[in-house]
Design a protein around this motif. Sequence first.
Motif, PDB file in Angstrom:
ATOM      1  N   ALA A  42       0.826  -1.208   0.000  1.00 47.05           N
ATOM      2  CA  ALA A  42       0.000   0.000   0.000  1.00 47.05           C
ATOM      3  C   ALA A  42       0.860   1.258   0.000  1.00 47.05           C
ATOM      4  CB  ALA A  42      -0.941  -0.009   1.201  1.00 47.05           C
ATOM      5  N   ALA A  43       1.888   1.267   0.848  1.00 48.54           N
ATOM      6  CA  ALA A  43       2.769   2.441   0.928  1.00 48.54           C
ATOM      7  C   ALA A  43       3.540   2.636  -0.378  1.00 48.54           C
ATOM      8  CB  ALA A  43       3.742   2.281   2.095  1.00 48.54           C
ATOM      9  N   ALA A  44       4.075   1.545  -0.945  1.00 47.45           N
ATOM     10  CA  ALA A  44       4.815   1.640  -2.201  1.00 47.45           C
ATOM     11  C   ALA A  44       3.902   2.066  -3.345  1.00 47.45           C
ATOM     12  CB  ALA A  44       5.476   0.302  -2.520  1.00 47.45           C
ATOM     13  N   GLY A  45       2.679   1.534  -3.376  1.00 43.24           N
ATOM     14  CA  GLY A  45       1.737   1.905  -4.411  1.00 43.24           C
ATOM     15  C   GLY A  45       1.338   3.370  -4.330  1.00 43.24           C
ATOM     16  N   ALA A  46       1.196   3.886  -3.116  1.00 47.72           N
ATOM     17  CA  ALA A  46       0.836   5.291  -2.938  1.00 47.72           C
ATOM     18  C   ALA A  46       1.948   6.211  -3.457  1.00 47.72           C
ATOM     19  CB  ALA A  46       0.559   5.581  -1.464  1.00 47.72           C
ATOM     20  N   ILE A  47       3.200   5.885  -3.149  1.00 44.91           N
ATOM     21  CA  ILE A  47       4.318   6.709  -3.608  1.00 44.91           C
ATOM     22  C   ILE A  47       4.435   6.675  -5.128  1.00 44.91           C
ATOM     23  CG2 ILE A  47       6.828   6.940  -3.586  1.00 44.91           C
ATOM     24  CD1 ILE A  47       6.764   5.913  -0.693  1.00 44.91           C
ATOM     25  N   ALA A  48       4.346   5.473  -5.711  1.00 43.07           N
ATOM     26  CA  ALA A  48       4.438   5.345  -7.168  1.00 43.07           C
ATOM     27  C   ALA A  48       3.289   6.076  -7.853  1.00 43.07           C
ATOM     28  CB  ALA A  48       4.451   3.871  -7.556  1.00 43.07           C
ATOM     29  N   THR A  49       2.118   6.063  -7.246  1.00 45.18           N
ATOM     30  CA  THR A  49       0.957   6.755  -7.815  1.00 45.18           C
ATOM     31  C   THR A  49       1.178   8.261  -7.836  1.00 45.18           C
ATOM     32  OG1 THR A  49      -0.553   5.022  -7.087  1.00 45.18           O
ATOM     33  CG2 THR A  49      -1.511   7.186  -7.534  1.00 45.18           C
ATOM     34  N   ILE A  50       1.674   8.802  -6.740  1.00 44.62           N
ATOM     35  CA  ILE A  50       1.907  10.245  -6.661  1.00 44.62           C
ATOM     36  C   ILE A  50       2.880  10.697  -7.742  1.00 44.62           C
ATOM     37  CG2 ILE A  50       2.922  12.074  -5.245  1.00 44.62           C
ATOM     38  CD1 ILE A  50       1.834  10.566  -2.794  1.00 44.62           C
ATOM     39  N   VAL A  51       3.957   9.943  -7.941  1.00 45.15           N
ATOM     40  CA  VAL A  51       4.987  10.345  -8.897  1.00 45.15           C
ATOM     41  C   VAL A  51       4.486  10.270 -10.334  1.00 45.15           C
ATOM     42  CG1 VAL A  51       7.279   9.784  -9.792  1.00 45.15           C
ATOM     43  CG2 VAL A  51       6.850   9.689  -7.330  1.00 45.15           C
ATOM     44  N   THR A  52       3.656   9.287 -10.657  1.00 43.95           N
ATOM     45  CA  THR A  52       3.273   9.042 -12.049  1.00 43.95           C
ATOM     46  C   THR A  52       1.902   9.595 -12.428  1.00 43.95           C
ATOM     47  OG1 THR A  52       2.374   6.857 -11.442  1.00 43.95           O
ATOM     48  CG2 THR A  52       4.680   6.956 -12.167  1.00 43.95           C
ATOM     49  N   THR A  53       1.205  10.244 -11.511  1.00 46.90           N
ATOM     50  CA  THR A  53      -0.119  10.791 -11.817  1.00 46.90           C
ATOM     51  C   THR A  53      -0.119  11.753 -13.005  1.00 46.90           C
ATOM     52  OG1 THR A  53      -1.160  10.450  -9.658  1.00 46.90           O
ATOM     53  CG2 THR A  53      -1.922  12.338 -10.924  1.00 46.90           C
ATOM     54  N   PRO A  54       0.882  12.659 -13.159  1.00 48.33           N
ATOM     55  CA  PRO A  54       0.850  13.560 -14.323  1.00 48.33           C
ATOM     56  C   PRO A  54       0.781  12.818 -15.655  1.00 48.33           C
ATOM     57  CG  PRO A  54       2.426  14.372 -12.720  1.00 48.33           C
ATOM     58  CD  PRO A  54       1.982  13.020 -12.243  1.00 48.33           C
ATOM     59  N   PHE A  55       1.467  11.704 -15.785  1.00 46.28           N
ATOM     60  CA  PHE A  55       1.443  10.958 -17.042  1.00 46.28           C
ATOM     61  C   PHE A  55       0.106  10.243 -17.234  1.00 46.28           C
ATOM     62  CE2 PHE A  55       5.961  11.112 -15.768  1.00 46.28           C
ATOM     63  CZ  PHE A  55       6.430  11.881 -16.817  1.00 46.28           C
ATOM     64  N   ASP A  56      -0.487   9.775 -16.146  1.00 40.55           N
ATOM     65  CA  ASP A  56      -1.812   9.162 -16.238  1.00 40.55           C
ATOM     66  C   ASP A  56      -2.841  10.210 -16.647  1.00 40.55           C
ATOM     67  OD1 ASP A  56      -3.584   6.764 -15.621  1.00 40.55           O
ATOM     68  OD2 ASP A  56      -4.497   8.307 -14.354  1.00 40.55           O
ATOM     69  N   LEU A  57      -2.696  11.418 -16.119  1.00 42.47           N
ATOM     70  CA  LEU A  57      -3.599  12.514 -16.469  1.00 42.47           C
ATOM     71  C   LEU A  57      -3.514  12.831 -17.955  1.00 42.47           C
ATOM     72  CD1 LEU A  57      -5.495  14.865 -15.456  1.00 42.47           C
ATOM     73  CD2 LEU A  57      -3.414  16.245 -15.359  1.00 42.47           C
ATOM     74  N   VAL A  58      -2.290  12.916 -18.481  1.00 41.01           N
ATOM     75  CA  VAL A  58      -2.109  13.221 -19.899  1.00 41.01           C
ATOM     76  C   VAL A  58      -2.721  12.129 -20.763  1.00 41.01           C
ATOM     77  CG1 VAL A  58      -0.389  13.477 -21.733  1.00 41.01           C
ATOM     78  CG2 VAL A  58      -0.091  14.677 -19.568  1.00 41.01           C
ATOM     79  N   LYS A  59      -2.521  10.868 -20.382  1.00 40.29           N
ATOM     80  CA  LYS A  59      -3.092   9.760 -21.148  1.00 40.29           C
ATOM     81  C   LYS A  59      -4.613   9.875 -21.196  1.00 40.29           C
ATOM     82  CE  LYS A  59      -3.771   5.769 -19.306  1.00 40.29           C
ATOM     83  NZ  LYS A  59      -5.207   5.510 -19.659  1.00 40.29           N
ATOM     84  N   THR A  60      -5.230  10.169 -20.045  1.00 39.50           N
ATOM     85  CA  THR A  60      -6.675  10.297 -19.988  1.00 39.50           C
ATOM     86  C   THR A  60      -7.155  11.495 -20.799  1.00 39.50           C
ATOM     87  OG1 THR A  60      -6.674   9.326 -17.770  1.00 39.50           O
ATOM     88  CG2 THR A  60      -8.652  10.512 -18.437  1.00 39.50           C
ATOM     89  N   ARG A  61      -6.447  12.619 -20.694  1.00 35.19           N
ATOM     90  CA  ARG A  61      -6.832  13.818 -21.442  1.00 35.19           C
ATOM     91  C   ARG A  61      -6.740  13.575 -22.947  1.00 35.19           C
ATOM     92  NH1 ARG A  61      -6.335  18.770 -18.479  1.00 35.19           N
ATOM     93  NH2 ARG A  61      -7.277  18.365 -16.433  1.00 35.19           N
ATOM     94  N   ARG A  62      -5.728  12.861 -23.383  1.00 39.92           N
ATOM     95  CA  ARG A  62      -5.589  12.593 -24.814  1.00 39.92           C
ATOM     96  C   ARG A  62      -6.719  11.698 -25.319  1.00 39.92           C
ATOM     97  NH1 ARG A  62       0.593  11.426 -26.527  1.00 39.92           N
ATOM     98  NH2 ARG A  62      -0.427  11.456 -28.562  1.00 39.92           N
ATOM     99  N   GLN A  63      -7.129  10.744 -24.499  1.00 37.59           N
ATOM    100  CA  GLN A  63      -8.255   9.900 -24.880  1.00 37.59           C
ATOM    101  C   GLN A  63      -9.538  10.723 -24.972  1.00 37.59           C
ATOM    102  OE1 GLN A  63      -7.906   7.045 -21.693  1.00 37.59           O
ATOM    103  NE2 GLN A  63      -6.900   5.531 -22.998  1.00 37.59           N
TER     104      GLN A  63
END
Length: 202
Positions: free
Chosen positions: A89-110
């Motif tokens: 859970a802790a590792a997933g939370a940290i990885a999520t915070i760091v990579t959210t901008p790229f997930d946002l861009v992917k969603t926006r492009r779709q």
Amino acid sequence: NHTNGVLEEFHTLLRSKHGVRSLYRGLGPTLLRDVPFSALYFFFLETFRNGPLFESSRWWGTWGTEHHRERGTAIPPSAEVMRSFASGAAAGAIATIVTTPFDLVKTRRQLDAMAATEEGGVRGAGGDGQRQRRQASSNRALGCGRGTTTTFGYMRQIVREEGFFAGLWRGNQIRMIKVAPGCAIMISCYEFGKRFLDEKIM
């Protein structure tokens, strides 16, 4: 456009003007999200799992592996699973915070592609026109319909129009609610299954 299944969707994409390239739209932001996410997740997973934080009997009591080592007793599966669950859970939370901008861009492009399609279909849409206009307006409100098509071009426009943290980390809390527990459940089930099979086979 409505299709009857996955194969027909493949045929539709291949017949489009972009051809085979249409199958790989969004590959850039997907790789920029998933590759760093996996690297960060497993790095912090092993760091937390092998560190003192999730072993301490002071914090975890009988759930902590340290509690059993101090008494010379075998570490029960429940303690191993709990350590993996908390570390995941802790590792997933940290990885999520760091990579959210790229997930946002992917969603926006779709959504951008959807907005362009819906804008083109509003004219002559009959009774569906009002619904399509509402959807297209909603997509524009989310920042779709941008002139750029590159990952970092999207990011620059988001920063200019919405701010750095408010823009690039928009929806981060919702993503963490989904991803962090998923990571915790996945790794704890894996560790429990591995230990269970080891005991049965050995």
